[in-house]
Design an enzyme around this catalytic site. Structure first.
Site, PDB file in Angstrom:
ATOM      1  N   THR A 126       0.818  -1.214   0.000  1.00 55.41           N
ATOM      2  CA  THR A 126       0.000   0.000   0.000  1.00 55.41           C
ATOM      3  C   THR A 126       0.853   1.266   0.000  1.00 55.41           C
ATOM      4  OG1 THR A 126      -1.748  -1.165   1.183  1.00 55.41           O
ATOM      5  CG2 THR A 126      -1.793   1.239   1.272  1.00 55.41           C
ATOM      6  N   GLU A 127       0.361   2.283  -0.715  1.00 53.82           N
ATOM      7  CA  GLU A 127       1.000   3.596  -0.754  1.00 53.82           C
ATOM      8  C   GLU A 127      -0.059   4.671  -0.509  1.00 53.82           C
ATOM      9  OE1 GLU A 127       3.127   3.993  -4.434  1.00 53.82           O
ATOM     10  OE2 GLU A 127       4.382   2.216  -4.057  1.00 53.82           O
ATOM     11  N   ASN A 129      -1.411   6.787  -2.338  1.00 50.71           N
ATOM     12  CA  ASN A 129      -2.418   6.857  -3.401  1.00 50.71           C
ATOM     13  C   ASN A 129      -2.675   5.509  -4.061  1.00 50.71           C
ATOM     14  OD1 ASN A 129      -3.020   9.745  -3.373  1.00 50.71           O
ATOM     15  ND2 ASN A 129      -0.895   9.998  -4.040  1.00 50.71           N
ATOM     16  N   ALA A 130      -2.320   4.444  -3.369  1.00 49.04           N
ATOM     17  CA  ALA A 130      -2.560   3.089  -3.886  1.00 49.04           C
ATOM     18  C   ALA A 130      -3.009   2.213  -2.729  1.00 49.04           C
ATOM     19  CB  ALA A 130      -1.296   2.523  -4.538  1.00 49.04           C
ATOM     20  N   ARG A 269     -24.959 -10.414  35.658  1.00 49.57           N
ATOM     21  CA  ARG A 269     -25.698  -9.163  35.788  1.00 49.57           C
ATOM     22  C   ARG A 269     -27.196  -9.452  35.960  1.00 49.57           C
ATOM     23  NH1 ARG A 269     -26.001  -3.809  37.224  1.00 49.57           N
ATOM     24  NH2 ARG A 269     -27.239  -2.597  35.724  1.00 49.57           N
ATOM     25  N   ILE A 338     -24.937  -5.625  25.194  1.00 51.31           N
ATOM     26  CA  ILE A 338     -25.267  -6.536  26.293  1.00 51.31           C
ATOM     27  C   ILE A 338     -24.678  -6.044  27.612  1.00 51.31           C
ATOM     28  CG2 ILE A 338     -24.785  -8.862  27.204  1.00 51.31           C
ATOM     29  CD1 ILE A 338     -25.086  -9.826  24.233  1.00 51.31           C
ATOM     30  N   GLU A 364      -6.275  -5.866   4.422  1.00 55.07           N
ATOM     31  CA  GLU A 364      -6.271  -7.056   3.553  1.00 55.07           C
ATOM     32  C   GLU A 364      -7.420  -7.005   2.538  1.00 55.07           C
ATOM     33  OE1 GLU A 364      -3.763  -9.221   3.806  1.00 55.07           O
ATOM     34  OE2 GLU A 364      -2.976  -8.369   5.646  1.00 55.07           O
TER      35      GLU A 364
END
Length: 378
Positions: A126-127, A129-130, A269, A338, A364
């Site tokens: 990854t860059e 802009n990529a 609880r 919850i 990924e």
């Protein structure tokens, strides 16, 4: 069709679970709060042989497969996903890539060091802009006497400030069609011109080191080209299939932790004179959580089995990653619900699970990229 795990699988599971409960869970919240890289945990994981799990035996590893790794990663990530992603990237995006595509010289030189944990591997695709458009990389590799000079910046590199080895994807033929002139290089962190740039301040996985890697006229010897010249992008994509199994396994681990903590809390609880798990609204949330967990695990194990057997698995890896990551995020949301107000505080681990879960739908390959991959393989 046999769904039973083998004795070897169970040994891996039990060993990883004991390590996770003893060494990871007690420290996870502290390391998260401090954004502190888990150096001691990675060293201990290496001592257990976990970093070399998928490295062939002749290079010092255990020689096991993706299914073994998936089982291991579920246990690790149920306790601390920051440690989990560090191990996952090391195994699936570097060690497995090198074992499959590397030369004998490369494997003999580096795999024993990776298996022992003396070196940790990282993945540089990854860059700035990529991202999803990974073929748009512009980091360049210029041919010089004896090798190549690499220049560029890689982004979002997991373990960037700690890794000793990087696989870097760079353009070697700028005139080739997009994605066709990219090559893969092994780059040692000690090479002149290699440095870790900005460390990202993240919402989750805060103990994992995520940085830029800056390559400033870095000389890389020709012997460190992985695979064929200009064919590196196909290696990157093949490697990501394995990486998606790893992240899907992470999602299963976080999901399981959400369910286990929810069962425990809802049993303790009490409201309106009885445990809250006696109320249908709570019980149904946990029923869905448990059903989705089993479905996600089965998808992950199927994808891992296919890859271990050398069968086509790109679609199944994306299916596993797509479903497991979405189910994990839903489980984390319900776990906080919850727990009520308590789940919104750092006193309970579900707050951290909620933050950690989010990334599983992003790295990924984001959720919609998985859908693209699946639809193209129908």
């Amino acid at each position: 069709m046999d769904f039973a795990l083998t004795e070897e699988h169970l040994m891996i599971r039990d060993s990883a679970r004991e390590f996770a409960e003893r060494s990871l869970r007690p420290n996870a919240a502290r390391l998260d709060a401090a954004e502190e890289f888990p150096v001691d945990a990675i060293k201990e994981a290496a001592e257990h042989g976990f970093l070399g799990l998928t490295v062939p035996e002749e290079y010092g590893g255990a020689g096991l497969g993706n299914l073994h790794a998936s089982i291991l990663l579920e246990e690790i990530n149920a306790a601390d996903p920051s440690v989990g992603v560090t191990i996952s990237v090391h195994m699936s995006l570097f060690c497995s890539m090198l074992a499959k595509h590397g030369t004998e010289q490369q494997k003999s030189k580096y795999l024993p060091l990776l298996a022992s944990g003396e070196l940790v591997g990282a993945y540089c695709l990854t860059e700035p802009n990529a991202g999803s458009d990974a073929a748009a990389v512009i980091t360049k590799a210029v041919k010089v006497d004896g090798g190549y000079t690499l220049t560029g910046t890689k982004s979002w590199v997991t373990t960037g400030s700690y890794a000793g080895l990087f696989v870097v994807y760079a353009v070697t033929d700028p005139d080739a069609p997009k994605g066709k002139g990219v090559s893969a290089f092994i780059v040692e962190a000690s090479y002149d011109g290699v440095s870790a740039g900005k460390k990202e301040e993240k919402m989750g996985l805060r103990a994992s080191s995520t940085t830029e890697i800056i390559l400033d006229d870095v000389f890389v010897p020709e012997e460190n080209v992985v695979g064929e010249l200009n064919k590196g992008f196909s290696i990157a994509l093949d490697t990501l299939d394995g990486g998606r199994i790893g992240i899907a396994s992470q999602a299963v681990g976080i999901h399981r932790a959400c369910l286990e903590d929810s069962i425990k809390y809802s049993n303790q609880r009490e409201q309106f004179g009885k445990p809250i798990n006696r109320f249908q609204a709570i019980a149904f949330m946990m029923a869905d959580m448990a059903t989705d967990l089993d479905a996600a695990r089965l998808l992950v194990h199927k994808a891992a089995w296919l890859r271990d057997n050398g069968l086509p698995c790109t679609k199944e890896c994306s299916m596993a990653k797509l479903f497991a990551s979405r189910a994990c995020n839903k489980a984390a949301q319900d776990a906080v619900q919850i727990h009520g107000g308590a789940g919104y505080t750092k006193e309970f681990d579900v707050e951290r699970y909620f933050r950690d879960a989010r990334i599983t739908e992003i790295y990924e390959g984001v959720t919609d990229v998985q859908r693209i991959v699946i639809s193209r393989n129908l």
